[in-house]
Design a protein around this motif. Structure first.
Motif, PDB file in Angstrom:
ATOM      1  N   PHE A 243       9.936   1.319  -5.289  1.00 10.14           N
ATOM      2  CA  PHE A 243       8.664   0.634  -5.465  1.00 10.14           C
ATOM      3  C   PHE A 243       7.649   1.245  -4.506  1.00 10.14           C
ATOM      4  N   ALA A 244       7.157   2.406  -4.915  1.00  8.36           N
ATOM      5  CA  ALA A 244       6.290   3.185  -4.029  1.00  8.36           C
ATOM      6  C   ALA A 244       4.828   2.787  -4.127  1.00  8.36           C
ATOM      7  N   ALA A 245       4.495   1.882  -5.037  1.00 12.32           N
ATOM      8  CA  ALA A 245       3.087   1.571  -5.279  1.00 12.32           C
ATOM      9  C   ALA A 245       2.738   0.120  -4.968  1.00 12.32           C
ATOM     10  N   THR A 246       3.633  -0.592  -4.276  1.00 15.12           N
ATOM     11  CA  THR A 246       3.371  -1.998  -4.006  1.00 15.12           C
ATOM     12  C   THR A 246       2.228  -2.163  -3.014  1.00 15.12           C
ATOM     13  N   GLU A 247       1.464  -3.214  -3.222  1.00 18.84           N
ATOM     14  CA  GLU A 247       0.376  -3.584  -2.321  1.00 18.84           C
ATOM     15  C   GLU A 247       0.317  -5.105  -2.244  1.00 18.84           C
ATOM     16  N   LEU A 248      -0.169  -5.610  -1.136  1.00 27.34           N
ATOM     17  CA  LEU A 248      -0.417  -7.040  -1.031  1.00 27.34           C
ATOM     18  C   LEU A 248      -1.655  -7.365  -1.852  1.00 27.34           C
TER      19      LEU A 248
END
Length: 263
Positions: A243-248
């Motif tokens: 999951f290299a694109a996760t953001e809060l």
């Protein structure tokens, strides 16, 4: 939470989806469609049909869509105040039916036009500890003739169903899987048509699909996945995921289950 929002949450919990929710105004929609057309010119339609994956990391206008106030408002109502953006992808079904080429003498379409088989998103995501919510944001009108989303209401309450390799050609799912037809109550399916600028949302366990685009109109949508911060990735040796694109997306995170989050 307002009464109307509480009612939406109640319907979502019972049915597993909500549809035709307004998001983009005319200006926002025009700007998004123009920006997407630039990607089509740069990469070509074969690429933009399914390969624009997690480009919110590259293009500010795409990231802005994932944080759009009207989207986040609904997502928070369902998942709570603390939410992670898990993943995003543009999905386009381009006009594929040319009557003189794609129909036989009996008027039947040839097999192989791009479609999405009956499936559950959670089969692919490797997430536990919380639900996955998927947004479909329509950049074009999404109607029956160009392959709008279909769902089985309430099917998210049945848990994870078996999936197998699809035999019908044209399945857009990257791992070419489908739920066996005998396990799908297809007679209960509901079409979720959208006007451009509207969105639908659905639970990660909801059984859903979409037919081929048999019209001369493109169907382009932006899919965004969200999870509550309490969710976490699990190890799946059969299909390892990063999951290299996760953001809060909103709120705060006291769990730190996705190490590459940014605000």
């Amino acid at each position: 939470m307002t009464t109307s929002t509480a009612k939406l949450q109640e319907i979502y919990n019972q049915q597993g989806f909500l549809s035709a929710l307004p998001v983009l105004n005319e200006t926002e929609l025009r700007e998004a469609k123009h920006a997407f057309s630039e990607l089509e010119r740069e990469f070509g339609e074969e690429y933009t049909s399914y390969s624009l994956h997690n480009v919110h990391m590259q293009y500010p206008w795409v990231r802005d869509l994932t944080k759009h106030t009207k989207i986040i408002q609904v997502v928070k109502a369902v998942l709570g105040p603390d939410v992670i953006l898990l993943d995003s992808r543009f999905i386009c079904k381009y006009p594929a039916l040319k009557p003189e080429v794609e129909e036989n003498k009996e008027g039947e379409t040839k097999p192989g036009l791009p479609y999405v088989a009956w499936h559950q998103d959670m089969r692919y995501w490797g997430i536990a500890g919380g639900p996955v919510l998927s947004v479909w944001l329509a950049l074009d009108d999404s109607l029956q003739e160009n392959g709008a989303l279909q769902v089985i209401p309430g099917s998210h309450c049945s848990g994870m169903l078996p999936h197998r390799q699809a035999t019908r050609p044209g399945n857009m799912l990257s791992v070419n899987q489908e739920i066996p037809e005998e396990l799908v109550q297809a007679d209960e399916a509901v079409l979720c048509p959208l006007l451009a600028g509207q969105m639908s949302i659905h639970d990660g366990l909801l059984v859903h699909a979409s037919d081929a685009n048999t019209s001369q109109k493109r169907r382009c949508g932006f899919v965004i996945r969200y999870v509550p911060t309490c969710a976490y990735p699990i190890q799946d040796p059969d299909r390892p995921r990063k999951f290299a694109a996760t953001e809060l997306a909103c709120g705060t995170d006291g769990f730190n289950n996705f190490s590459n989050k940014t605000t």
